[in-house]
Write an enzyme that holds these catalytic residues in place. Structure first.
Site, PDB file in Angstrom:
ATOM      1  N   LYS A  62       0.702  -1.160  -0.188  1.00 18.80           N
ATOM      2  CA  LYS A  62       0.168  -0.131   0.050  1.00 18.80           C
ATOM      3  C   LYS A  62       1.134   1.178   0.156  1.00 18.80           C
ATOM      4  O   LYS A  62       1.683   1.288   0.980  1.00 18.80           O
ATOM      5  CB  LYS A  62      -1.027  -0.053   1.323  1.00 18.80           C
ATOM      6  CG  LYS A  62      -1.697   1.266   1.509  1.00 18.80           C
ATOM      7  CD  LYS A  62      -2.744   1.291   2.454  1.00 18.80           C
ATOM      8  CE  LYS A  62      -3.532   2.438   2.417  1.00 18.80           C
ATOM      9  NZ  LYS A  62      -4.723   2.411   3.513  1.00 18.80           N
ATOM     10  N   LYS A  75      -2.310  -1.614  -4.033  1.00 18.72           N
ATOM     11  CA  LYS A  75      -2.873  -0.137  -3.631  1.00 18.72           C
ATOM     12  C   LYS A  75      -2.182   0.884  -3.722  1.00 18.72           C
ATOM     13  O   LYS A  75      -1.010   1.087  -3.094  1.00 18.72           O
ATOM     14  CB  LYS A  75      -3.697  -0.404  -2.352  1.00 18.72           C
ATOM     15  CG  LYS A  75      -4.747   0.784  -2.454  1.00 18.72           C
ATOM     16  CD  LYS A  75      -5.220   0.592  -0.809  1.00 18.72           C
ATOM     17  CE  LYS A  75      -5.899   2.071  -0.532  1.00 18.72           C
ATOM     18  NZ  LYS A  75      -6.626   2.087   0.819  1.00 18.72           N
TER      19      LYS A  75
HETATM   20  C1  PBG Z   1      -7.256   3.573   5.560  1.00 24.50           C
HETATM   21  C2  PBG Z   1      -7.772   3.397   4.118  1.00 24.50           C
HETATM   22  C3  PBG Z   1      -7.490   4.474   2.860  1.00 24.50           C
HETATM   23  C4  PBG Z   1      -8.154   3.592   1.960  1.00 24.50           C
HETATM   24  C5  PBG Z   1      -8.557   2.496   2.383  1.00 24.50           C
HETATM   25  N1  PBG Z   1      -8.254   2.301   3.523  1.00 24.50           N
HETATM   26  C6  PBG Z   1      -7.031   5.710   2.734  1.00 24.50           C
HETATM   27  C7  PBG Z   1      -5.689   6.076   3.371  1.00 24.50           C
HETATM   28  O1  PBG Z   1      -4.800   5.134   3.706  1.00 24.50           O
HETATM   29  O2  PBG Z   1      -5.427   7.183   3.920  1.00 24.50           O
HETATM   30  C8  PBG Z   1      -8.269   4.318   0.546  1.00 24.50           C
HETATM   31  C9  PBG Z   1      -9.094   3.665  -0.410  1.00 24.50           C
HETATM   32  C10 PBG Z   1      -9.437   4.833  -1.408  1.00 24.50           C
HETATM   33  O3  PBG Z   1      -8.847   5.590  -1.984  1.00 24.50           O
HETATM   34  O4  PBG Z   1     -10.226   4.245  -2.393  1.00 24.50           O
HETATM   35  N2  PBG Z   1      -6.753   2.843   6.257  1.00 24.50           N
END
Ligand code: PBG
Length: 327
Positions: free
Chosen positions: A194, A252
């Site tokens: 991520k 991601k």
């Molecule tokens: C936070 C989380 C995020 C997303 C999924 N879980 C945002 C972040 O890490 O700040 C983003 C998903 C998206 O942008 O569609 N735990």
């Protein structure tokens, strides 16, 4: 000419025979945003067509999706400020509306697959995925919170848990806590690679979960989410998640990271998921609303590209749009 590649493109039937990659509704996961209360159906301004629902309306949404053959969901809560604290204690409070909603969804739709979000940020006054102490996100003190959150979510009936927090060692700690509590069949879809990406904006708008602005709180998530410049590092994360007991490995965002998806697919046996994140979907929606792209063609081409790169499971805000067009 002996070799004429165009021969395999002559007709729709022949193109069908030669088609290498397929995209089906069964590959897709639809994100759902849940708010407390009733009768709420509130569009996310930066993600047109996607809504924040209270449970009553969310059940209708899930029902519609199920009727379209779309059975897989990943749910996120928008938590009211009064429930937030430093240690995200509301995340495992049995009164938590997110846990109660999961119970209701699984009761009404037992054949659905419901994926959770394991991270502190929706419940944290600081807006970070881990515990903030002395201006830092402290890894090891976050792990017990994630373990408690995981067991609470398993009790609520989630089929698969989705640790999105990027703390070191969390998959192992979660697996152990789940097994000890008897939830050996509850899966873990690890957010393996991520990235600290600029493409989460609309999601943070939807949940009001951006890091809080303050002197002593890091303003970004770069000390735990990965550097977008790195690819080999994803192999380290994947190795750890695999040995710690993950059932799925996720990359991601998705579109800007097709090379990472491909790399993990080539090197690991677990199914690979990709999160086609809010900002990636918003770009396409905006271009289509401007008349610059044709949604009917650009949307399926985009999802197909994720399959071609090696994605097994696509988490996308377009899941319902795609399912509708398959009917
Ligand atoms: C936070 C989380 C995020 C997303 C999924 N879980 C945002 C972040 O890490 O700040 C983003 C998903 C998206 O942008 O569609 N735990």
């Amino acid at each position: 000419m002996l070799r004429r590649p165009r021969r395999n493109r002559v007709s729709p039937a022949i193109r069908g025979l030669a088609q290498e990659t397929h995209l089906e509704v069964g590959h897709l996961v639809f994100p759902l945003f849940l708010v407390d209360g009733s009768n709420v159906r509130n569009e996310v301004p930066s993600l047109p067509g996607i809504y924040r629902f209270s449970l009553d309306n969310l059940l209708k949404e899930v029902d519609e999706c199920m009727n379209l053959g779309l059975t897989n969901f990943i749910m996120f809560p928008a938590v009211p400020d009064q429930f937030k604290d430093k240690m995200a204690t509301y995340s495992y409070d049995p009164k938590n509306f997110y846990l109660k909603a999961a119970m209701e969804i699984k009761k009404r739709f037992p054949e659905s697959c419901l994926i959770s979000d394991v991270a502190m940020d929706p419940y944290s006054v600081d807006g970070h995925d881990g515990v903030v102490k002395g201006g830092k996100i402290v890894n090891d003190e976050t792990l017990p919170v994630l373990a408690k959150m995981s067991v609470a979510q398993a009790i609520a009936g989630f089929d698969i848990l989705g640790p999105s927090d990027m703390m070191d060692g969390r998959v192992g700690v979660m697996r152990e806590a789940l097994d000890e509590a008897g939830f050996t069949d509850t899966g873990i879809m690890a957010y393996t690679a991520k990235y600290a990406s600029a493409f989460y904006g609309p999601f943070r708008d939807a949940l009001d979960s951006a890091p809080r602005e303050s002197e002593d709180i890091p303003k970004d998530k770069k000390t735990y989410q990965m550097n977008p410049a790195n690819k080999r590092e994803a192999l380290i994360e994947a190795e750890l998640d695999t040995t710690e007991g993950a059932d799925f490995l996720m990359v991601k965002p998705a579109l800007n990271y097709l090379d990472v998806i491909h790399l993990l697919k080539e090197n690991f046996e677990l199914p690979i998921a990709a999160y086609h994140v809010s900002g990636e979907c918003a770009m396409l929606i905006a271009a289509c609303q401007n008349g610059w792209l044709d949604f009917e063609k650009a949307m399926p081409e985009t999802l197909l590209s994720l399959r071609r790169a090696g994605t097994d499971v696509i988490i996308t805000y377009f899941a319902k749009d795609f399912a509708k067009r398959q009917r």
